[in-house]
Every structure is written in C-alpha cells, then in structure tokens.
Design a protein around this motif. Sequence first.
Motif, PDB file in Angstrom:
ATOM      1  N   THR A 127     -54.697  12.362  30.143  1.00 48.52           N
ATOM      2  CA  THR A 127     -55.564  12.468  31.315  1.00 48.52           C
ATOM      3  C   THR A 127     -57.014  12.686  30.895  1.00 48.52           C
ATOM      4  N   GLY A 128     -57.236  13.609  29.951  1.00 52.54           N
ATOM      5  CA  GLY A 128     -58.595  13.867  29.479  1.00 52.54           C
ATOM      6  C   GLY A 128     -59.223  12.658  28.811  1.00 52.54           C
ATOM      7  N   LEU A 129     -58.457  11.957  27.975  1.00 52.84           N
ATOM      8  CA  LEU A 129     -58.976  10.781  27.275  1.00 52.84           C
ATOM      9  C   LEU A 129     -59.334   9.654  28.239  1.00 52.84           C
ATOM     10  N   SER A 130     -58.600   9.549  29.339  1.00 50.68           N
ATOM     11  CA  SER A 130     -58.813   8.436  30.272  1.00 50.68           C
ATOM     12  C   SER A 130     -60.157   8.503  30.980  1.00 50.68           C
ATOM     13  N   CYS A 131     -60.797   9.663  30.958  1.00 53.78           N
ATOM     14  CA  CYS A 131     -62.069   9.813  31.663  1.00 53.78           C
ATOM     15  C   CYS A 131     -63.168   8.942  31.052  1.00 53.78           C
ATOM     16  N   PHE A 132     -63.153   8.759  29.732  1.00 52.04           N
ATOM     17  CA  PHE A 132     -64.200   7.986  29.052  1.00 52.04           C
ATOM     18  C   PHE A 132     -64.203   6.517  29.472  1.00 52.04           C
ATOM     19  N   PRO A 133     -63.071   5.789  29.357  1.00 50.56           N
ATOM     20  CA  PRO A 133     -63.113   4.391  29.827  1.00 50.56           C
ATOM     21  C   PRO A 133     -63.347   4.274  31.329  1.00 50.56           C
TER      22      PRO A 133
END
Length: 457
Positions: A313-319
């Motif tokens: 969930t946290g990683l998905s914020c960048f793209p």
Amino acid sequence: MMTTDKKTLRRVAMASIIGATIEWYDFFLYGVVAGIVLNKLYFPTGDPATSIMLAYATFAVGFMARPLGGIIFGHFGDRVGRKSVLVITLMIMGVSTVAIGLIPTFDQIGYWAPALLLLFRIIQGIGLGGEWGGAVLLAYEYAPANQRGFYTSLPQIGLSLGVLLSAGFVAGMSSILTDAQFMAWGWRVGFILSFVLVLFGLWIRLAVMETPEFAKLKKTHGQAKLPLADMFKRFPGNIMLGLGARHIDGVFFNIFSVFSISYLTTTIGMTRTDALVGVMVGAVVLTVFIPIFGRLSDKLGRPLLYTWAAVLTGLSCFPAFWFMSHADGNNVLIWAAIAIPFGIIYAAVYGTVGVFLCELFDAPVRYTGISFVYQVSSVTAGGLTPIIATILLTYNNGQPWLICTYVLASSILSSLCAYAILRRANAAAAAGVEHFGDIGAAPLPTDTSRVRHAVRA
C-alpha cells in the motif's frame, strides 16, 4: 460453540453494512466539502492555503473526538451490550450531521459559525468513535470461526459506500447546480437528508438481537468491571502493536479519499466533478475487493496478509501520484491512478483490519480494545493527514513526493508491527496457548469469560 443460521447471518451482515454506510457517509461528507466549501464559507481568511488548512483542522477535530467516543461507548458495549450502543451512536451521528447542514455562514453570524461547526464536528466524532467497533463486533461475534475474516470485512464496505455516497452527492449537485447555487444551499442538502438515512438504519438495527458471544458472557456475569483498565492491564503489548499496525490504514485512506480532491482541483487543475468521480471509481472498486481480501484472510491468516498489504500500500503511492501529475489532462489515467491503489491494494489492508484487531482482545474487553486502538490511531493517522499533506505539498512547491515518502514511512511502521503480531500468534500456537495476547497476562476472575481465538498464520 453456538452456530448461527444463514438467515440470521444475512440479517446481521445487512445491519452492519447499512449502519456503517450511514455513519461513514455522515462523517466523510464533511471531509469532501471541507476543502471546497467550508474553507470559503466558514474560514474566509483571504489566503486559500490557510483557509483550507483551517477547514481541514475542523475535519481533524472530528478524528480527535473519536477516541473519547471509543472509550465511552466501548465501556458500555462491553458492560451493557453491543446492540444498544449501536442504536445510540447512529442517532448521535444523524442529529449532528443534520445540524451541520443548518449552520449559518461566517458572513451571517461571524465567529459563531466556525464555533458551531467545530461543536457538531466533535459530536460527530464521538458518535463514530463508538459506532465502528460495534458494527465490526456485530459481524465478528455472530460469524462462524472459520469465516470471521469474510463476515467482519462486510461492515468495512460501509466505509467505501459512505465515501461513494458522499462524493457522489457532491459531484451530482455540482453538475446540476451552478457554482453559486451549490455554494449557497446545494451542499447543505446532503447533510439534511442524512436524517432519512438514519431512520432507515435504526429500523434495520433494532431488528437484530444481541450477539451470541456477548449474551453468553452476560449470562455468566463474565463482563469486565472496568473494561478500559482491564484492557491496559492484560493487553498492553497488543495495544501498542495494534496502534502501529493500523497507522497506514488511516494515512492512506485520507490521502486518497480526502486530500486527493483538493490536490486534483487546486494543483492539477481538474474540475471538482471530475476529481470526485475519481474518488467514486476508487470507492466502487474498493467495495468489490474488501470482502475478497476478507475471505482471503480466512485462508492465509490475518497477520501475514496484513504485513505484506501494508508494505504494498505504501509503495503504491509513488506511481499513483506520478500518473496523477503526468496525466496531462487524461481523466481516465487519473481515475485509474486512484482506483488501483485505493480500490485494490488498500482493500487488503482495510478488508482485514477489523478482524485483525478483534483477535487482539477477548470478549470482556473486545469492544473497548478495538475501539481504542482504531480511534486513537485515527487521530494521528487519519485526521492530521490532510493537514500534513497540505504542508508537505506547499513546502515542496506543489510536488507530491514528500507526501509519498510520508505514506511509505507509515506503511513500514505498520508492517513491522503486524509482523510482530504474526510472531506472537505463531509462538502462541506453537505453545498451545488459549489466546495469542500477552502471554502471562492476568486473566479475568471468571474462566468462562475467556474466549478461544483460532488464529491461522
């Protein structure tokens, strides 16, 4: 263990979903209009950024009031019963929401306007603070042990439906009214109509009996005398780990359902209606995937699924923010950038968090325990997030990468805490311990008050 027939389970699931939907609609309708209406009508400072942050501050106050509601109604939920508390909290939310829709503006009554707005926002927060735990427990304590993940995820659908209804109302009114009409009276209609929804919700909930688990507890006089004190005495480790694990849930949700509307309209230049449609698309997808991940948690185990879901969930914020900022007017691309992380990846967190927290506590303190953890974490992880995001966006000259970094840090914290709970669950299972809470914690005086938890990791 007492079994529940399918007809009763369906009735309970419907009561949980409808009640939760109404509560979240009331609560987040305020969030939707905070950055596009309330900032102008109740906080006219002359500086748009300051006005938005003041409006979001009253939004945050609602979150700050939620722990108080969780403590108050958690106590009565553990002492008196789940059902009666659910009826009271629904009424509190309905009255306060209608009152918000009737408050005159700053130009009409001066500083009384933001003061009354603040008062009823606090009352809203207190009501929701007691509502969430009861709705989740209603499903959890009725469900068969091997299907608790699925059934406890169903009231979580109320959040996505509440967001869908609130965003849909504002988008619909924005499209059929002129901007002047919407600002003058159109935005108020959604708050006032809440009264009709509340009456319907009360009718549904009054038809549901007390949960079998609490009824058995009350029959044997197994209730905790002071649930809050007993919770801290017996489950201090689970409280701290639960607070950390839940952090990403509040942060991510408020970034995509509340802050994104302001970001897309003021920074990207989308129309208000198009930005709200993006949130609505994400909410529809979220509604579909919440029970899917709830069912999956029955197969994989809650702590394991939650550990990985928090990181992703946290990683998905960048793209997601990269596509929003580089869409070049392509609305479909922006809507996809919201729908995929918010509707699919985040669903693994939100569809699991209810049952995940329920299994940190036993029946005598469960209402207090899950309400305290969920609502206290809502203050820092939820209510303050739009303010923090606005500050980071302003500091970084309109670039969203500091916001994404903040979300990622939250996800790492939550994942580490969920992993620690996973290790506890595994250790308790290996030792044959009845409950995977704090090993060696002082039990309640009555053995019948202890409830076995089947934790699959």
